[in-house]
Design a protein around this motif. Structure first.
Motif, PDB file in Angstrom:
ATOM      1  N   MET A  66      36.284  36.215  36.272  1.00 34.60           N
ATOM      2  CA  MET A  66      37.596  35.581  36.165  1.00 34.60           C
ATOM      3  C   MET A  66      37.566  34.159  36.716  1.00 34.60           C
ATOM      4  O   MET A  66      38.140  33.227  36.127  1.00 34.60           O
ATOM      5  CB  MET A  66      38.657  36.413  36.896  1.00 34.60           C
ATOM      6  N   TYR A  67      36.887  33.970  37.842  1.00 33.43           N
ATOM      7  CA  TYR A  67      36.819  32.618  38.413  1.00 33.43           C
ATOM      8  C   TYR A  67      35.991  31.690  37.525  1.00 33.43           C
ATOM      9  O   TYR A  67      36.287  30.505  37.411  1.00 33.43           O
ATOM     10  CB  TYR A  67      36.232  32.663  39.821  1.00 33.43           C
ATOM     11  N   SER A  68      34.976  32.251  36.858  1.00 31.51           N
ATOM     12  CA  SER A  68      34.181  31.449  35.925  1.00 31.51           C
ATOM     13  C   SER A  68      35.012  31.031  34.711  1.00 31.51           C
ATOM     14  O   SER A  68      34.846  29.935  34.184  1.00 31.51           O
ATOM     15  CB  SER A  68      32.950  32.237  35.464  1.00 31.51           C
ATOM     16  N   LEU A  69      35.901  31.923  34.283  1.00 32.21           N
ATOM     17  CA  LEU A  69      36.738  31.627  33.121  1.00 32.21           C
ATOM     18  C   LEU A  69      37.837  30.615  33.437  1.00 32.21           C
ATOM     19  O   LEU A  69      38.200  29.794  32.586  1.00 32.21           O
ATOM     20  CB  LEU A  69      37.386  32.918  32.593  1.00 32.21           C
ATOM     21  N   PRO A  83      35.443  34.933  46.283  1.00 32.89           N
ATOM     22  CA  PRO A  83      34.753  34.101  45.286  1.00 32.89           C
ATOM     23  C   PRO A  83      34.876  32.596  45.561  1.00 32.89           C
ATOM     24  O   PRO A  83      33.939  31.833  45.314  1.00 32.89           O
ATOM     25  CB  PRO A  83      35.457  34.491  43.974  1.00 32.89           C
ATOM     26  N   ILE A  84      36.035  32.176  46.071  1.00 32.86           N
ATOM     27  CA  ILE A  84      36.221  30.756  46.392  1.00 32.86           C
ATOM     28  C   ILE A  84      35.388  30.375  47.608  1.00 32.86           C
ATOM     29  O   ILE A  84      34.728  29.324  47.634  1.00 32.86           O
ATOM     30  CB  ILE A  84      37.711  30.446  46.636  1.00 32.86           C
ATOM     31  N   TYR A  85      35.400  31.232  48.645  1.00 34.05           N
ATOM     32  CA  TYR A  85      34.586  30.966  49.825  1.00 34.05           C
ATOM     33  C   TYR A  85      33.111  30.875  49.451  1.00 34.05           C
ATOM     34  O   TYR A  85      32.377  30.000  49.934  1.00 34.05           O
ATOM     35  CB  TYR A  85      34.796  32.054  50.881  1.00 34.05           C
ATOM     36  N   ALA A  86      32.656  31.805  48.582  1.00 34.80           N
ATOM     37  CA  ALA A  86      31.242  31.838  48.213  1.00 34.80           C
ATOM     38  C   ALA A  86      30.835  30.620  47.390  1.00 34.80           C
ATOM     39  O   ALA A  86      29.739  30.076  47.565  1.00 34.80           O
ATOM     40  CB  ALA A  86      30.930  33.121  47.436  1.00 34.80           C
ATOM     41  N   SER A  87      31.719  30.172  46.498  1.00 36.09           N
ATOM     42  CA  SER A  87      31.332  29.104  45.572  1.00 36.09           C
ATOM     43  C   SER A  87      31.631  27.702  46.094  1.00 36.09           C
ATOM     44  O   SER A  87      30.879  26.764  45.810  1.00 36.09           O
ATOM     45  CB  SER A  87      32.040  29.297  44.226  1.00 36.09           C
TER      46      SER A  87
END
Length: 409
Positions: A40-43, A242-246
């Motif tokens: 979802m974050y990639s999209l 996901p935001i923290y990781a990326s």
């Protein structure tokens, strides 16, 4: 007595089936969570859409849980779980095919997640009500802690494996997840239940909402599940992983899996300890203290820029959370007669779903408004505030000393 109880647990064939089924589903859900969040974050590259994932998972639970709880008190709990998992597996495999054929858009993605959530909504109340039908009351706290420990073992491995497999594409993750859900469905169907002797109430609006009425009449039950609702609602920082990781920690999808595993590592070690040495006194106070540590660890994670500190903060978060979960589930199940467990569990699932899925939406919305770090920080502070308020609102819950003081009637 401890060795006798451990032997009785290990000799219970149905409990073994339930344990393996829970391991399969938890392993599957953790991989699914990694894949869904990352895809979802990639999209979209949007915190708001990450929050929407939580919202579409929450809505079916909110709308269906009371109905499912009513079913769980009238019909075979195993069959409800097993059938719903078959359909859930089919939708997950559809997600795999959609990713493989590249027709997944953010709208279709959310729609499939919604259908998966509908199927999953039919599993929560009967699954919660199933354990007391398998083990006796005297070993229930140990069985509950054992279930938590083996489930968390899958939760530890699942995110890391999901992160690794996602590097080969989401199709592989979704395919394996669907197969594991089918395996769980088969195992659940093999469980033998010790049915309590009761006559189901006639179907009516009164019986449908009886779980709510029962919980309102029991301050201990109401306080325990509402604490989870409001405390964890604010502490849904894991939705922002996901935001923290990326963007913040810069550790990629595999690092996201590591972060997802951290709470489970803490939860596993703590649940193993509780299975070996179950709490014998001051269980009410212990639950409140555990939730305070949950809030503190959320605050530390929010401001951390170190992968080590972030991992340790999430480790403590998981350990403190499992203490609260084991105590709360034991209090609720032992305070509730069997003919009410499905409906009470359905209300409990609404509260849990609100705190988890709606909490993820709250975190995503707050992050889109104020930023990722402030959102997580606000959540941790909010959790601690709720604990302090609840200790004043529910003094009977604070004063609960031993499990054997509870009597379902």
């Amino acid at each position: 007595m401890t060795s006798i109880n451990n032997t009785r647990l290990l000799q219970n064939k149905s409990l073994r089936f339930l344990i393996v089924a829970r391991v399969s589903t938890n392993f599957a859900y953790q991989m699914l969570t990694i894949a869904i969040g990352w895809q979802m974050y990639s999209l979209t590259h949007s915190a708001f859409y990450l929050g929407l994932v939580g919202l579409v998972q929450f809505l079916p639970m909110l709308l269906l849980s009371l109905f499912v709880g009513h079913l769980a008190d009238r019909y075979d709990r195993r069959r409800i779980i097993s059938i719903s998992q078959v359909f859930e597996g089919l939708f997950i495999l559809t997600l795999a095919y959609g990713s493989y054929s590249n027709w997944i858009t953010k709208e279709r993605f959310l729609l499939l997640i919604f259908f998966i959530a509908i199927c999953h909504s039919f599993q929560g109340p009967p699954m919660q009500a199933l354990l007391p039908n398998i083990v006796s009351k005297d070993i229930f706290p140990k069985a509950s802690a054992l279930m938590s420990s083996v489930s968390e073992f899958a939760v530890i491995i699942g995110p890391g494996v999901g992160g690794i497999l996602y590097s080969f594409g989401p199709t592989l993750v979704y395919s394996l997840t669907g197969v594991l859900i089918f395996i769980s469905s088969i195992l659940i169907a093999q469980i033998a239940m010790k049915k309590e002797s009761f006559k189901p109430e006639p179907a009516s609006l009164k019986s449908l909402f009886a779980g709510i009425s029962f919980i309102k009449s029991r301050p201990i039950v109401l306080g325990a599940i509402s604490l989870d609702l409001f405390a964890v609602l604010f502490g849904g920082a894991t939705a922002l992983l996901p935001i923290y990781a990326s963007q913040i920690l810069n550790i990629g999808s595999f690092g996201l899996g590591i972060l997802r595993s951290a709470p489970a590592v803490g939860a596993l070690l703590m649940s193993l300890y509780l299975a070996k040495k179950p709490l014998k006194k001051k269980v009410g106070q212990t639950m409140f203290i555990a939730v305070i540590f949950f809030g503190l660890s959320t605050i530390v994670f929010a401001i951390s820029r170190s992968i080590v500190i972030s991992f340790l903060a999430l480790f403590v978060l998981g350990a403190s959370d499992v203490i609260s979960v084991v105590i709360r589930s034991t209090l609720v199940q032992l305070e509730t007669p069997d003919n009410m467990r499905g409906r009470v569990s359905s209300v409990n699932m609404i509260f849990i779903g609100t705190s988890n899925q709606l909490g993820e939406f709250e975190s995503g919305l707050t992050a889109s408004l104020f930023g990722t770090v402030p959102a997580a920080l606000i959540g941790g502070i909010g959790t601690i505030t709720v604990v302090l308020i609840w200790m004043k609102l529910f003094p009977p819950l604070v004063k609960v000393d031993k499990y054997d003081e509870l009597k379902a009637s």
